[in-house]
Design a protein around this motif. Structure first.
Motif, PDB file in Angstrom:
ATOM      1  N   ASP A  73       4.757   8.808   6.202  1.00 21.67           N
ATOM      2  CA  ASP A  73       5.557   7.838   6.992  1.00 21.67           C
ATOM      3  C   ASP A  73       6.201   6.837   6.019  1.00 21.67           C
ATOM      4  N   GLU A  74       7.245   6.208   6.495  1.00 24.00           N
ATOM      5  CA  GLU A  74       7.962   5.181   5.700  1.00 24.00           C
ATOM      6  C   GLU A  74       8.242   4.010   6.635  1.00 24.00           C
ATOM      7  N   PHE A  75       7.748   2.827   6.281  1.00 27.34           N
ATOM      8  CA  PHE A  75       7.899   1.676   7.190  1.00 27.34           C
ATOM      9  C   PHE A  75       7.797   0.377   6.371  1.00 27.34           C
ATOM     10  N   ASP A  76       8.180  -0.769   7.043  1.00 30.17           N
ATOM     11  CA  ASP A  76       8.085  -2.106   6.434  1.00 30.17           C
ATOM     12  C   ASP A  76       6.902  -2.842   7.044  1.00 30.17           C
ATOM     13  N   THR A  77       6.199  -3.606   6.231  1.00 31.06           N
ATOM     14  CA  THR A  77       5.063  -4.388   6.729  1.00 31.06           C
ATOM     15  C   THR A  77       4.913  -5.641   5.875  1.00 31.06           C
ATOM     16  N   LYS A  78       3.873  -6.432   6.175  1.00 37.80           N
ATOM     17  CA  LYS A  78       3.617  -7.664   5.426  1.00 37.80           C
ATOM     18  C   LYS A  78       2.205  -7.630   4.874  1.00 37.80           C
ATOM     19  N   TYR A  79       2.039  -8.015   3.571  1.00 42.76           N
ATOM     20  CA  TYR A  79       0.733  -8.110   2.948  1.00 42.76           C
ATOM     21  C   TYR A  79       0.464  -9.567   2.583  1.00 42.76           C
ATOM     22  N   ARG A  80      -0.809  -9.897   2.542  1.00 51.04           N
ATOM     23  CA  ARG A  80      -1.229 -11.249   2.124  1.00 51.04           C
ATOM     24  C   ARG A  80      -1.782 -11.154   0.711  1.00 51.04           C
ATOM     25  N   THR A  81      -1.198 -11.956  -0.241  1.00 49.33           N
ATOM     26  CA  THR A  81      -1.660 -11.929  -1.628  1.00 49.33           C
ATOM     27  C   THR A  81      -2.955 -12.721  -1.755  1.00 49.33           C
ATOM     28  N   ARG A  82      -3.562 -12.637  -2.951  1.00 52.05           N
ATOM     29  CA  ARG A  82      -4.837 -13.337  -3.178  1.00 52.05           C
ATOM     30  C   ARG A  82      -4.728 -14.843  -2.960  1.00 52.05           C
ATOM     31  N   ILE A 127       6.768   0.411   2.584  1.00 49.88           N
ATOM     32  CA  ILE A 127       5.679   1.345   2.301  1.00 49.88           C
ATOM     33  C   ILE A 127       6.174   2.787   2.449  1.00 49.88           C
ATOM     34  N   LEU A 128       5.872   3.628   1.428  1.00 52.75           N
ATOM     35  CA  LEU A 128       6.112   5.069   1.491  1.00 52.75           C
ATOM     36  C   LEU A 128       4.724   5.737   1.389  1.00 52.75           C
ATOM     37  N   ALA A 129       4.228   6.285   2.528  1.00 50.34           N
ATOM     38  CA  ALA A 129       2.863   6.855   2.570  1.00 50.34           C
ATOM     39  C   ALA A 129       2.933   8.380   2.759  1.00 50.34           C
ATOM     40  N   LYS A 130       2.059   9.080   2.045  1.00 46.56           N
ATOM     41  CA  LYS A 130       2.061  10.551   2.124  1.00 46.56           C
ATOM     42  C   LYS A 130       0.636  11.053   1.914  1.00 46.56           C
ATOM     43  N   VAL A 131       0.274  12.049   2.750  1.00 38.01           N
ATOM     44  CA  VAL A 131      -1.060  12.661   2.623  1.00 38.01           C
ATOM     45  C   VAL A 131      -0.999  13.721   1.513  1.00 38.01           C
ATOM     46  N   LYS A 172      -2.923   1.889  14.066  1.00 38.29           N
ATOM     47  CA  LYS A 172      -3.268   3.210  14.588  1.00 38.29           C
ATOM     48  C   LYS A 172      -2.037   4.087  14.716  1.00 38.29           C
ATOM     49  N   ARG A 173      -0.916   3.477  15.146  1.00 40.59           N
ATOM     50  CA  ARG A 173       0.321   4.244  15.328  1.00 40.59           C
ATOM     51  C   ARG A 173       0.806   4.794  13.992  1.00 40.59           C
ATOM     52  N   HIS A 174       0.726   3.964  12.923  1.00 40.96           N
ATOM     53  CA  HIS A 174       1.153   4.436  11.598  1.00 40.96           C
ATOM     54  C   HIS A 174       0.236   5.554  11.101  1.00 40.96           C
ATOM     55  N   ILE A 175      -1.080   5.394  11.326  1.00 34.29           N
ATOM     56  CA  ILE A 175      -2.051   6.420  10.867  1.00 34.29           C
ATOM     57  C   ILE A 175      -1.812   7.742  11.601  1.00 34.29           C
ATOM     58  N   ALA A 176      -1.578   7.626  12.957  1.00 31.63           N
ATOM     59  CA  ALA A 176      -1.337   8.838  13.755  1.00 31.63           C
ATOM     60  C   ALA A 176      -0.082   9.564  13.275  1.00 31.63           C
ATOM     61  N   LYS A 177       0.943   8.814  12.951  1.00 37.22           N
ATOM     62  CA  LYS A 177       2.198   9.421  12.508  1.00 37.22           C
ATOM     63  C   LYS A 177       2.011  10.101  11.156  1.00 37.22           C
ATOM     64  N   ILE A 178       1.218   9.454  10.293  1.00 40.44           N
ATOM     65  CA  ILE A 178       0.968  10.034   8.965  1.00 40.44           C
ATOM     66  C   ILE A 178       0.196  11.341   9.117  1.00 40.44           C
ATOM     67  N   GLU A 179      -0.806  11.336  10.012  1.00 42.15           N
ATOM     68  CA  GLU A 179      -1.615  12.546  10.207  1.00 42.15           C
ATOM     69  C   GLU A 179      -0.782  13.660  10.836  1.00 42.15           C
ATOM     70  N   HIS A 180       0.107  13.280  11.730  1.00 47.82           N
ATOM     71  CA  HIS A 180       0.905  14.282  12.450  1.00 47.82           C
ATOM     72  C   HIS A 180       2.011  14.858  11.568  1.00 47.82           C
ATOM     73  N   GLN A 181       2.688  13.952  10.815  1.00 46.42           N
ATOM     74  CA  GLN A 181       3.851  14.391  10.028  1.00 46.42           C
ATOM     75  C   GLN A 181       3.517  14.550   8.543  1.00 46.42           C
TER      76      GLN A 181
END
Length: 915
Positions: free
Chosen positions: A79-88, A97-101, A67-76
Motif C-alpha cells: 500500500d502507499e499512503f500519507d500519515t503522521k508520526y511523532r518524533t522523540r 509511506i510505501l509498504a510492501k510484504v 486496520k484498514r491499511h493492514i487489510a489492504k497490505i495483506e490483500h494487495q
C-alpha cells in the motif's frame, strides 16, 4: 559468491538510503530491522528504536484506519499512503509511506519506506496562499486589471468593471477586447495584441481611449504582458484612467498663457547666465525686444548680484532658493531697483535658475519715508499718549515716562485725570465731550510729576478710530522751558546769555535780532558778526527748502519743534533740536528759537542702532510672538540657523516652527507663565529643510501697547544632547566592549520572560567565560587582555541574531540571551558556533593567542521558571564543563545542583550583599 555480492549491495543501499527504511514483523508490528535514516528522522538512538512498535510513534491514525491499511497490505501485498508520526521530542511530522510484504529468511515481513514530506506540504500550502494573495491584490488594485485570451475577456477585477461602467465583472466576461477600444485606436491595439502573444513579451505603455458600456470615451494608459493562462496564450492588461491627467495637461497650457500675462518678470537661464525663457514683463519694461533679450546674458542686465556668480550659486545649491535685491539696467542705461527670487530647478536633466523679479521702486521710496518717520518718532521730545474717552491709557511713549517719572507699566494702569491737579481733573469729562464734538483741540494744562512737581504742558488732542472704538491721541509738549523763557525775556534778559541752549530771535526775513552767548560759543561767531548775518548763512542750501515748510507750520500753529543742522564758523556741522515759536514784541511778530546741541543724543541713537545689530548677532535665538502664535520679531541668528528669510519666518505660526511632537509655551505652560516671571523648558525647532534643532527655551510674558507677548530666548542644545546620549550609553553598556551591561541585560531578559510566559515560548541563557584568561593578563599584560575581550565581544555579536543579546557580566564572563527557540538544538547550535569562532587564533600586537571557552546552557521553562534560576543553572552547567576539561558546552541537568553548589557560589543577575 554472487549471493554474497547481492547481500552486500542490498546492505549498502539499505544503510545509505536517504529515506527511512524499517522492516516490521507482520503479526506483532514490532520493528525488526531499520537503517540510520529511520532513526534520524524520528530522533531515536538505535538502542531505543530496536524493538519498538509502529503504534509507539503513530500520531494521526485511529485503530480503524490502521486496520484498514493492514487489510489492504495483506490483500494487495502492499500500500502507499500519507500519515503522521511523532518524533522523540514530540514533534508531529508528515510522512509518505510505501509498504510492501516481502519474504525474509523464510518469514513474511513488512518492508516500509517512509519519506518526510512536512516541508513539501508547507511549500504546497504557501503556493496556495500566494495564489490567493495574488487574487486579493488584483481585486484590491485601484487600476483595472483583466485577462484576455483569444480576443475575449476571461477575467476582470472590480476596478475594471467600475471603470467600464459595468454592474459587475461578470457582465464583461466573454466580451471582445477590441469592442472596448475606441474606433480610433482599434487597429493599433489589434496589432499590439498580435505582437505580444507572438513574442510573449511585455508591451510598452500606450495611451489610448476606451469606450464605457454607455458609449462615453475615457482616456486610459494601458500596460500589457503576454503569459500562459489555463494552458492557453493570454495577456494580462492593466488599465489606468488618465482622464484627470489629461485635464491637468490642458490646465498647464492655460498656466503657460497666464505666465505670459503675469505682472512680475519671469525668466529661466542656465548656470552661465544664458537666457532660455522669459515672459513679456522680463524684457518689455526695460526697452528690449524678445529677440534681443533671448540673446543676452543676465550678467549684462543686472548691476550687482549676478556678478557675484560663485557666491550666488553656492547659496542656491545650499538653500535651493535665494531672495536678494539688485539693480536692472535698461536699454537706455537707466536703472530700476528689483527684488529677485531665484531658485534652482531641474529640467530635462539640466540644472537651471528660475528668477522672478519685481520692480520695487515705489517700495524703496516707501521704506525710506517709513525709516524717516520712525527716526522722528524715536527722537521726538514730546510726550505722546493714546487713551480712551474715560482716560484709560492705551499707549505712552518713552518721553512720557521720563517726563512724568512713571514706568510704562504704571502709566498703563492709570487714567489721564490722575495726572492732573484736582481742579483740572473734575473738568476732564466735559473736556472730552468738547474734544469729541470738535475732533481736535489745543490746550495748556498741568501734569503732576510722580514726585509731585507740576509740569506745564501744551496739549494737542485729536479723536482717532482704532479697533472699532474712539480713542484720544494726545501730544503733550513740556512748555516749562518756554514759560521760563517768556518770563525771563521780560524780566531777566541777562540770564538768557548764560543759558545752556542757543537762544536767538529773528524776523521772518531771517535777519538776526538777538543771539545769546551760548549761540555765539556754539557757532564760533561773535554777537556783532551775527547781527550782520541772516539765518540762511548758517544752514545748507538743501536744508533751506525744509526750513520753508517748517516756517509755514510755525506761521499756522504759532510754534514748531524739529531737528536741524547748522554750520560752525570752521565749517563743521552742529546737530540741533529746534524749538521755535512766534512772539509779539513792540507790535512786531518775531520768531524766538531755543536750539539745543544734540550731538551727544545723536551719538546715543547710533549706539542704540549698534545694540540692535548686536541683538541680531546674538548667539542665542530671540523670538517675540503674540498669544495667537503670530511672530512679531525674530533675530538674525535664529533665521540663519533655521534657514528662513525674515519675510518667510514672519508668515509662520508658532506651531509650524516647532518640530512634530514638541510644544511651544501653550496649555499648562501658559498657566505657569501667569504665575512665574520665566518658564524654562526644552523643545525642538523645525528648520526650513525639515531637520530639527533641540533647544532650551526661556520664555516670559511682556506687554506692549496693551497687548501681551511672549519673549523667548532660545539656546541650541545640540551638543548637550549628544553629551546626554553619551552618558546614557555609559549607563547601559560596558565601557570596554560596548556590550549591554548587567542592567540592560536584566531588562531584556525580563521582557523575554514576560513574552515567553504569555505566548508559551522558549528562550535560552548561555553563561560562558574564557578558559585560562588570567594567564593572558599575567603573561601579556592587561592591555592585551582588554583587546582580547574586545575581540571576543565582536565574535560573539557576529555569532548571534539581531534579536538575541550578548552581555559582559564582568572580567572574562559573558552571558547570552537566545530568544524565541523553535527546538532544543537551537541553543546548542549557537554554542557550537561560538566555540568554533573563539577557537580561531587572535592576533593582538603581533601576538597569536589561542584561547578556549566553557559554555553552560539553561532553557526556559524546562531549566528554570525565573531569571535567577536560569542564570544559576547555566552557571552550574558552565562550571561542570570547566571541571570536565573546558573548551565545550553543556546544558543544565538537575543532578548538577548538588555537585556545583558544593564548590561554586551561584550566579545571579540581581546579586544581594553578603551579611
Amino acid at each position: 559468491m554472487k549471493s554474497q555480492e547481492t547481500e552486500l549491495l542490498y546492505s549498502t543501499l539499505f544503510e545509505q538510503s536517504p529515506y527511512g527504511i524499517t522492516i516490521i514483523d507482520h503479526k506483532t508490528r514490532k520493528i525488526i530491522e531499520f537503517n540510520n535514516a529511520a532513526c534520524a528522522q524520528l530522533g531515536y538512538t538505535r538502542d531505543e528504536f530496536y524493538g519498538m512498535q509502529v503504534s509507539d510513534f503513530e500520531a494521526a491514525e485511529t485503530p480503524e484506519e490502521t486496520k484498514r491499511h493492514i487489510a489492504k497490505i495483506e490483500h494487495q501485498g502492499g500500500d502507499e499512503f500519507d500519515t503522521k508520526y511523532r518524533t522523540r521530542n514530540a514533534e508531529i511530522r508528515d510522512y509518505h509511506i510505501l509498504a510492501k510484504v516481502i519474504e525474509l529468511h523464510g518469514k513474511k515481513v513488512l518492508l516500509s519506506i517512509h519519506h518526510d514530506i512536512t516541508e513539501h506540504l508547507i511549500a504546497e500550502q504557501a503556493l496556495k496562499e500566494n495564489e490567493e494573495r495574488y487574487r486579493s491584490l488584483v481585486e484590491l488594485s485601484p487600476d483595472a486589471i483583466f485577462i484576455q485570451s483569444e480576443g475575449k475577456i476571461v477575467f476582470m477585477n472590480s476596478a475594471g468593471a467600475k471603470l467600464l461602467g459595468a454592474d459587475s465583472p461578470e457582465q464583461l466576461l466573454g466580451k471582445s477586447v477590441i469592442s472596448l477600444v475606441h474606433p480610433d485606436y482599434r487597429e493599433i491595439v489589434a496589432e499590439r495584441i498580435s505582437k505580444a502573444v507572438e513574442k510573449g513579451t511585455i508591451m510598452p505603455t500606450l495611451e489610448e481611449k476606451y469606450l464605457r458600456l454607455d458609449g462615453t470615451a475615457i482616456d486610459v494608459e494601458v500596460k500589457s504582458i503576454a503569459f500562459i493562462y489555463q494552458g492557453k496564450p493570454a495577456m494580462q492588461v492593466v488599465v489606468r484612467d488618465i482622464s484627470e491627467r489629461k485635464r491637468t495637461e490642458e490646465d498647464l497650457k492655460l498656466s503657460a498663457q497666464l505666465l505670459d500675462s503675469a505682472t512680475d518678470a519671469i525668466f529661466l537661464h542656465d548656470l552661465d547666465g544664458n537666457v532660455i525663457y522669459s515672459n513679456e514683463k522680463a524684457y518689455s519694461p526695460f526697452g528690449y525686444s524678445k529677440e534681443e533679450f533671448m540673446k543676452m546674458n543676465v550678467h549684462q542686465l543686472v548691476a550687482k548680484g549676478y556678478k557675484l556668480k560663485g557666491r550666488l550659486l553656492r547659496e542656491l545649491k545650499e538653500k535651493g532658493n535665494v531672495i536678494f535685491e539688485d539693480t536692472v539696467l535698461h536699454k537706455n542705461r537707466a536703472t530700476s531697483p528689483m527684488e529677485v527670487n531665484a531658485s534652482l530647478v531641474e529640467l530635462k536633466g539640466q540644472t537651471l535658475v528660475l528668477s522672478v523679479s519685481r520692480d520695487i521702486t515705489e517700495r524703496k521710496k516707501a521704506e525710506e519715508e517709513l525709516k524717516l518717520s520712525d527716526q522722528l518718532l524715536d527722537s521726538t521730545t514730546d510726550a505722546i499718549v493714546l487713551h480712551d474717552i474715560d482716560g484709560n491709557f492705551v499707549f505712552v511713549n518713552e518721553t512720557t515716562c521720563k517726563s512724568f517719572g512713571y514706568t510704562r507699566e504704571e502709566l498703563l494702569r492709570m487714567k489721564m485725570p490722575q495726572l492732573n491737579p484736582p481742579e483740572q481733573a473734575k473738568n476732564f469729562e466735559s473736556s472730552m465731550q468738547d474734544l469729541i464734538e470738535k475732533g481736535s483741540s489745543k490746550v495748556e494744562l498741568t501734569i503732576l510729576h510722580k514726585n509731585g512737581t507740576a509740569i506745564p504742558m501744551e496739549t494737542y488732542g485729536r479723536v482717532v478710530e482704532h479697533g472699532g472704538r474712539k480713542l484720544i491721541l494726545g501730544v503733550l509738549r513740556d512748555i516749562t522751558e518756554r514759560k521760563k523763557v517768556e518770563e525771563e525775556l521780560k524780566l531777566r534778559a541777562q540770564l538768557i546769555d548764560n543759558a545752556t541752549d542757543c537762544i536767538f530771535l529773528h524776523g521772518f526775513e531771517q535777519n538776526f535780532i538777538y543771539v545769546n552767548e551760548t549761540m555765539c560759543k556754539t557757532h564760533g561767531y561773535s554777537r556783532e558778526e551775527f547781527m550782520n548775518m541772516q539765518l540762511s548763512d548758517i544752514i545748507s542750501t538743501e536744508h533751506a527748502e525744509f526750513l520753508k515748510k517748517r516756517y509755514q507750520q510755525l506761521h499756522d500753529e504759532g510754534y514748531d519743534t524739529f531737528e536741524s543742522k547748522h554750520f560752525h564758523k570752521d565749517g563743521s556741522i552742529i546737530p540741533l533740536e529746534i524749538h521755535s515759536r512766534i512772539i509779539e514784541l513792540e507790535d512786531r511778530r518775531l520768531i524766538l528759537t531755543v536750539a539745543r546741541d544734540i550731538t551727544e543724543r545723536k551719538t546715543a541713537e547710533e549706539e542704540l542702532k549698534l545694540r540692535a545689530q548686536l541683538l541680531d548677532n546674538a548667539t542665542d535665538f530671540i523670538f517675540l510672538r503674540d498669544l495667537d502664535g503670530n511672530y512679531a520679531y525674530v533675530n538674525e541668528s535664529a533665521l540663519k540657523a533655521l534657514g528662513y528669510s525674515q519675510e518667510e519666518f514672519m508668515k509662520l505660526k508658532v506651531n509650524k516652527a516647532v518640530a512634530s511632537g514638541y510644544t511651544w509655551v501653550k496649555g499648562s505652560l501658559m498657566e505657569e507663565l501667569k504665575e512665574k516671571d520665566t518658564v524654562t523648558f526644552e523643545t525642538a525647532l523645525k528648520c526650513k529643510d525639515g531637520s530639527t534643532i533641540p533647544v532650551e527655551s526661556h520664555a516670559c510674558l511682556i506687554k506692549s501697547s496693551g497687548k501681551k507677548f511672549i519673549l523667548s530666548t532660545v539656546r541650541n542644545i545640540t551638543e548637550r544632547k549628544k553629551f546626554e546620549e553619551a552618558i546614557k550609553q555609559l549607563a547601559y553598556h560596558d565601557p570596554l566592549t560596548g556590550l549591554p551591561n548587567r542592567t540592560l541585560f536584566n531588562d531584556r531578559v525580563t521582557l523575554a520572560l514576560a513574552h515567553a510566559t504569555r505566548y508559551d515560548g522558549r528562550f535560552a541563557l548561555l553563561m560562558m567565560d574564557l578558559d585560562k584568561f588570567k594567564e593572558v593578563n599575567d603573561t601579556l599584560g592587561h592591555d592585551i587582555g582588554d583587546e582580547l575581550l574586545k575581540g571576543v565581544s565582536r565574535r560573539l555579536k557576529s555569532a548571534i541574531r539581531k534579536v538575541d543579546t550578548v552581555s559582559r557580566m564582568g572580567g572574562d564572563e559573558f552571558v547570552l540571551l537566545i530568544s524565541e527557540l523553535t527546538n532544543e538544538e537551537d541553543a546548542a547550535n549557537v554554542a557550537q558556533k561560538i566555540l568554533k569562532s573563539i577557537n580561531q587564533p587572535f592576533v593582538l600586537d603581533k601576538n597569536e593567542i589561542n584561547i578556549t571557552t566553557s559554555i553552560g546552557i539553561a532553557v526556559y521553562p524546562e531549566d528554570g521558571k525565573d531569571i535567577d534560576d536560569l542564570i544559576k543553572h547555566a552557571d552550574f552547567a558552565m562550571y561542570t564543563i570547566k571541571r570536565g576539561g573546558r573548551n565545550g558546552y553543556m546544558r543544565y541537568t538537575p543532578d548538577m545542583d548538588s555537585k556545583a553548589s558544593r564548590s561554586r557560589p551561584s550566579a545571579t543577575l540581581n546579586p544581594k550583599p553578603k551579611t
